[in-house]
Motif scaffolding. Structure first.
Motif, PDB file in Angstrom:
ATOM      1  N   SER A  27      52.737  15.755 -19.546  1.00  0.00           N
ATOM      2  CA  SER A  27      54.142  16.146 -19.480  1.00  0.00           C
ATOM      3  C   SER A  27      54.832  15.945 -20.820  1.00  0.00           C
ATOM      4  O   SER A  27      54.392  15.173 -21.673  1.00  0.00           O
ATOM      5  N   SER A  50      65.593  19.195 -10.859  1.00  0.00           N
ATOM      6  CA  SER A  50      64.325  19.918 -10.951  1.00  0.00           C
ATOM      7  C   SER A  50      63.216  19.065 -10.344  1.00  0.00           C
ATOM      8  O   SER A  50      63.095  17.877 -10.644  1.00  0.00           O
ATOM      9  N   ASN A  52      60.260  19.044 -11.059  1.00  0.00           N
ATOM     10  CA  ASN A  52      59.223  18.790 -12.057  1.00  0.00           C
ATOM     11  C   ASN A  52      59.676  17.881 -13.186  1.00  0.00           C
ATOM     12  O   ASN A  52      59.037  17.807 -14.229  1.00  0.00           O
ATOM     13  N   VAL A  53      60.800  17.187 -12.964  1.00  0.00           N
ATOM     14  CA  VAL A  53      61.331  16.284 -13.981  1.00  0.00           C
ATOM     15  C   VAL A  53      61.632  14.927 -13.343  1.00  0.00           C
ATOM     16  O   VAL A  53      62.156  14.853 -12.234  1.00  0.00           O
ATOM     17  N   LYS A 106      56.497  17.996 -15.267  1.00  0.00           N
ATOM     18  CA  LYS A 106      56.444  18.680 -16.553  1.00  0.00           C
ATOM     19  C   LYS A 106      57.163  17.915 -17.654  1.00  0.00           C
ATOM     20  O   LYS A 106      56.887  18.117 -18.839  1.00  0.00           O
ATOM     21  N   ALA A 107      58.104  17.049 -17.257  1.00  0.00           N
ATOM     22  CA  ALA A 107      58.858  16.277 -18.248  1.00  0.00           C
ATOM     23  C   ALA A 107      59.233  14.923 -17.652  1.00  0.00           C
ATOM     24  O   ALA A 107      59.611  14.828 -16.482  1.00  0.00           O
ATOM     25  N   GLN A 226      66.313  23.458 -21.180  1.00  0.00           N
ATOM     26  CA  GLN A 226      65.079  23.828 -20.487  1.00  0.00           C
ATOM     27  C   GLN A 226      64.019  24.309 -21.466  1.00  0.00           C
ATOM     28  O   GLN A 226      62.849  23.938 -21.373  1.00  0.00           O
ATOM     29  N   LEU A 231      60.491  23.638 -19.801  1.00  0.00           N
ATOM     30  CA  LEU A 231      60.563  23.592 -18.343  1.00  0.00           C
ATOM     31  C   LEU A 231      60.568  24.974 -17.700  1.00  0.00           C
ATOM     32  O   LEU A 231      60.574  25.083 -16.479  1.00  0.00           O
TER      33      LEU A 231
END
Length: 329
Positions: A27, A50, A52-53, A106-107, A226, A231
């Protein structure tokens, strides 16, 4: 001069040898560098919308740090007994707080305030941030006048400063901020401002966001953020939880008792021209800032799960919810 610098660096970010993120890669690691009452918690809450964060807020608080140490099977006994704020563990914190907890993330990031070891360790921090390719989001509030009022109200427990949109609220009382406090605050933040801009200039991956511009055009800045954090395009998803309102708004005269007298004192100082400018900026932007906040709590749309700011427990909440397969080690 500060306004000119803000215009020059706020339009974009700089990167050295940017790397595309591929499927299965680790990530993106990032920090939000800021000062209190600058919207950093609010920005982090938007990012946490999000799936994914993961954004951990202020890592360098005892309970927050201990939660992640426990998750990593680290010995926290000495730390828990001796340190309220583990600012001297900043280097370990960059490793601990930015570890990827699961492949879906992802982050991963956290908030690092100037007064939580960042200013004191700036040169070494920049070196480590660059060596580990950690992305730096510098969020700065340039209107020190309103920021000082907000922080003084928080420090003196002058009622709530935020609420959910749609909730009935009572306007906060005017705060008796001493003129001496304003002067101390302006001078301290002038030093921090130089430090934040130095950080933005010397790190390999950095993005500068001025608070006053962000609150007026969140869509643009979220879209840029983003891209910066790799992202993809999900601005609407990130902004869906933007439904918190700010209670400290209005003219400076409404917010500070005996403002006219204190203003006269400030106009005799080196900040005279900026105090006048900050008053004008505040009046022009007040209506557009009404939805801006450093969130105390967030009720998610689309489900009945309610999250309340609970110190280190929030970190556990994030890990368990966003990484279901994550197991306490």
């Amino acid at each position: 001069a500060l306004a000119l610098v803000a215009q020059l660096v706020s339009a974009a970010w700089h990167e050295e040898a940017p790397r595309a993120q591929t499927e299965g890669s680790s990530s993106v690691k990032f920090i939000i560098a800021s000062t209190q009452r600058s919207g950093s918690t609010y920005l982090g809450e938007l990012l946490n919308n999000s799936p994914n964060v993961i954004f951990y807020r202020e890592l360098f608080m005892r309970d927050n740090f201990a939660i992640l140490e426990r998750a990593r099977r680290l010995n926290t006994t000495v730390f828990r007994n001796s340190k309220e704020y583990p600012y001297d563990l900043w280097s370990e914190g960059l490793d601990l707080g930015l570890e990827q907890p699961c492949s879906e993330m992802k982050a991963v990031g956290f908030k690092w305030m100037m007064n939580q070891g960042l200013e004191a360790n700036m040169d070494k921090a920049i070196q480590q941030l660059n060596e580990q390719s950690i992305r730096v989001v510098v969020l700065e509030r340039t209107n020190f006048l309103r920021q000082a009022i907000s922080e003084y109200a928080m420090e003196t427990n002058n009622g709530p400063v935020h609420a959910h949109a749609g909730e009935s609220t009572t306007k906060s009382n005017a705060v008796d901020v001493p003129a001496e406090y304003f002067m101390y605050y302006f001078r301290r933040h002038e030093q921090w401002s130089m430090g934040l801009r130095n950080l933005a200039e010397k790190t390999k991956f950095s993005m500068y966001i001025p608070y006053e511009e962000f609150v007026q055009d969140k869509q643009t800045y979220v879209t840029q953020l983003q891209e910066f954090l790799q992202l993809g395009d999900n601005a609407s998803e990130i902004l869906q939880g933007d439904h918190l309102q700010k209670l400290h708004e209005g003219s400076i005269d409404d917010l500070v008792t005996d403002w006219a007298q204190k203003r006269e004192v400030l106009l005799q100082t080196e900040f005279a021209d900026r105090v006048k400018l900050w008053e004008q900026d505040d009046t022009a932007a007040a209506s557009k800032q009404s939805q801006m906040s450093s969130a105390i709590s967030l009720i998610e749309r689309g489900n009945s799960l309610q999250r309340i700011h609970r110190g280190g427990n929030e970190h556990l909440w994030l890990l368990e919810r966003k990484c279901p397969e994550y197991k306490w080690k």
